[in-house]
Design a protein around this motif. Sequence first.
Motif, short mmCIF file in Angstrom:
data_model
loop_
_atom_site.label_atom_id
_atom_site.label_comp_id
_atom_site.label_asym_id
_atom_site.label_seq_id
_atom_site.Cartn_x
_atom_site.Cartn_y
_atom_site.Cartn_z
N MET A 257 -2.64 -18.83 -2.35
CA MET A 257 -1.62 -19.85 -2.35
C MET A 257 -0.23 -19.23 -2.43
N LEU A 258 -0.09 -18.27 -3.34
CA LEU A 258 1.23 -17.66 -3.52
C LEU A 258 1.65 -16.85 -2.30
N LEU A 259 0.68 -16.21 -1.65
CA LEU A 259 1.00 -15.46 -0.45
C LEU A 259 1.53 -16.39 0.65
N LYS A 260 0.91 -17.54 0.80
CA LYS A 260 1.37 -18.51 1.79
C LYS A 260 2.79 -18.97 1.46
N LEU A 261 3.05 -19.27 0.20
CA LEU A 261 4.39 -19.72 -0.20
C LEU A 261 5.42 -18.62 0.01
N CYS A 262 5.07 -17.40 -0.34
CA CYS A 262 6.00 -16.28 -0.13
C CYS A 262 6.28 -16.06 1.34
N THR A 263 5.25 -16.21 2.17
CA THR A 263 5.44 -16.07 3.62
C THR A 263 6.38 -17.14 4.14
N MET A 264 6.22 -18.36 3.65
CA MET A 264 7.11 -19.44 4.07
C MET A 264 8.55 -19.13 3.67
N LEU A 265 8.75 -18.56 2.49
CA LEU A 265 10.09 -18.21 2.05
C LEU A 265 10.66 -17.02 2.81
N HIS B 172 11.12 -28.60 -3.18
CA HIS B 172 10.59 -29.86 -2.63
C HIS B 172 10.03 -29.67 -1.22
N SER B 173 10.76 -28.96 -0.37
CA SER B 173 10.26 -28.76 0.99
C SER B 173 9.03 -27.86 0.99
N LEU B 174 8.95 -26.90 0.07
CA LEU B 174 7.74 -26.07 -0.04
C LEU B 174 6.53 -26.93 -0.41
N MET B 175 6.72 -27.86 -1.33
CA MET B 175 5.61 -28.75 -1.71
C MET B 175 5.16 -29.59 -0.53
N GLN B 176 6.12 -30.14 0.22
CA GLN B 176 5.78 -30.98 1.36
C GLN B 176 5.09 -30.20 2.46
N LYS B 177 5.63 -29.04 2.82
CA LYS B 177 5.10 -28.27 3.94
C LYS B 177 3.78 -27.58 3.61
N SER B 178 3.62 -27.12 2.37
CA SER B 178 2.41 -26.38 2.02
C SER B 178 1.29 -27.29 1.53
N GLY B 179 1.66 -28.41 0.93
CA GLY B 179 0.66 -29.29 0.36
C GLY B 179 0.22 -28.88 -1.04
N TYR B 180 0.85 -27.84 -1.60
CA TYR B 180 0.51 -27.38 -2.94
C TYR B 180 1.19 -28.24 -3.99
N SER B 181 0.64 -28.22 -5.17
CA SER B 181 1.15 -29.06 -6.25
C SER B 181 2.50 -28.55 -6.76
N ARG B 182 3.12 -29.44 -7.50
CA ARG B 182 4.43 -29.11 -8.09
C ARG B 182 4.31 -27.92 -9.04
N SER B 183 3.23 -27.86 -9.79
CA SER B 183 3.08 -26.78 -10.78
C SER B 183 2.94 -25.42 -10.09
N VAL C 149 4.18 -24.54 -7.02
CA VAL C 149 5.46 -24.20 -6.40
C VAL C 149 6.49 -23.81 -7.47
N TYR C 150 6.60 -24.61 -8.51
CA TYR C 150 7.58 -24.29 -9.55
C TYR C 150 7.15 -23.08 -10.36
N GLY C 151 5.85 -22.80 -10.44
CA GLY C 151 5.39 -21.57 -11.08
C GLY C 151 5.89 -20.36 -10.33
N LEU C 152 5.81 -20.41 -8.99
CA LEU C 152 6.33 -19.31 -8.16
C LEU C 152 7.84 -19.19 -8.32
N VAL C 153 8.53 -20.31 -8.29
CA VAL C 153 9.99 -20.29 -8.43
C VAL C 153 10.39 -19.70 -9.78
N ASN C 154 9.70 -20.11 -10.83
CA ASN C 154 10.01 -19.57 -12.16
C ASN C 154 9.72 -18.08 -12.24
N ALA C 155 8.63 -17.63 -11.63
CA ALA C 155 8.30 -16.20 -11.63
C ALA C 155 9.36 -15.41 -10.87
#
Length: 73
Positions: A1-9, A17-28, A30-36
């Motif tokens: 999941m994190l690899l997909k989000l990092c690739t998108m970034l 918000h757009s990461l949640m919409q485009k990836s379909g992953y939960s708020r926790s 996406v915000y976990g990655l952002v916080n990290a």
Amino acid sequence: MLLKLCTMLFVRPESPHSLMQKSGYSRSVVYGLVNACNELDILRVSAEFALDKFSESDVDEGVFGKIKDVFRT
């Protein structure tokens, strides 16, 4: 999941918000990655990016479209 989000970034700056919409992953997730990323001090303010350099054609091509010329001989 994190690899997909990092690739998108990597392809284009996104909001949580757009990461949640485009990836379909939960708020926790996406915000976990952002916080990290924030803890590692690798986040940048959106004003630091020249968003006009990201055209729609860049988004359509994706990562492969950006590196495909490397493989041409």
